[in-house]
Design a protein around this motif. Structure first.
Motif, short mmCIF file in Angstrom:
data_model
loop_
_atom_site.label_atom_id
_atom_site.label_comp_id
_atom_site.label_asym_id
_atom_site.label_seq_id
_atom_site.Cartn_x
_atom_site.Cartn_y
_atom_site.Cartn_z
N VAL A 163 -15.76 2.93 -3.54
CA VAL A 163 -14.65 2.05 -3.17
C VAL A 163 -14.45 2.09 -1.66
O VAL A 163 -14.37 1.06 -1.00
N ASP A 164 -14.37 3.31 -1.11
CA ASP A 164 -14.16 3.49 0.33
C ASP A 164 -14.51 4.94 0.69
O ASP A 164 -13.84 5.87 0.24
N VAL A 217 -12.42 -0.02 -9.08
CA VAL A 217 -11.13 0.63 -8.86
C VAL A 217 -10.54 1.09 -10.19
O VAL A 217 -10.05 2.23 -10.30
N LYS A 222 -6.98 -1.12 -3.30
CA LYS A 222 -8.23 -1.91 -3.21
C LYS A 222 -8.52 -2.67 -4.51
O LYS A 222 -9.59 -3.23 -4.67
N SER A 254 -9.98 -6.21 -4.35
CA SER A 254 -11.32 -6.40 -3.76
C SER A 254 -12.45 -5.97 -4.70
O SER A 254 -13.56 -6.48 -4.59
N LYS A 278 0.81 -1.21 0.00
CA LYS A 278 0.00 0.00 0.00
C LYS A 278 0.85 1.27 0.00
O LYS A 278 0.54 2.23 -0.73
#
Length: 158
Positions: free
Chosen positions: A128-129, A77, A69, A72, A3
């Protein structure tokens, strides 16, 4: 790739785009820009570099976190990073249109498109988040202000 490497790469890309945009800006900031009429709410020149540096860092962190991400939610993304790349290119294009070509009308139209693409990027990043998308809010607010400023400068100098 972990990350933090993704974040560093994304921040470096954003800062590089910012630096390249500033090379166009610097040439006009001493020559053309002082000669145009600006509104009373125009910030002093010294404020732009630190604000944009912070915004590019926040944008890069957001992009790096979204990139992380990928496993996932690959399609979402990819879509988010595509829109991020488009808005980053439009960001650089604005500097060229405004400071390079001195085209106030085209830069006014382009910054509206930029703002819309930033908003779409925000919405995708939010899917996404949600927390990651918050990193784009200062950027959207600044470009909203820059839109008003650009359009006002256009009307003051027609």
């Amino acid at each position: 790739m972990n990350k933090y490497v993704k974040i560093i790469i994304a921040v470096a890309i954003c800062l590089t785009v910012g630096y390249l945009s500033s090379t166009v800006t610097q040439a006009s900031i001493q020559t053309w820009y002082p000669t145009i009429v600006k509104p009373s709410f125009n910030p002093p020149n010294w404020i732009f570099a630190p604000v944009w540096t912070l915004l590019y860092i926040l944008m890069g962190i957001a992009a790096g976190l979204v990139w992380d991400k990928l496993e996932s939610d690959k399609e979402l993304v990819k879509k988010g990073l595509f829109f991020f790349a488009v808005q980053l290119a439009l960001n650089a294009l604005w500097s060229y249109l405004f400071f390079g070509l001195h085209n106030l009308l085209l830069s006014s139209l382009e910054i509206i498109l930029l703002l819309l693409i930033i908003y779409e990027t925000f919405l995708i990043f939010k899917k996404v988040d949600k927390k990651i998308s918050f990193l784009l809010i200062p950027y959207m607010l600044w470009v909203s202000f820059a839109s008003v400023l650009t359009i006002t400068i256009y009307f003051l100098n027609r």
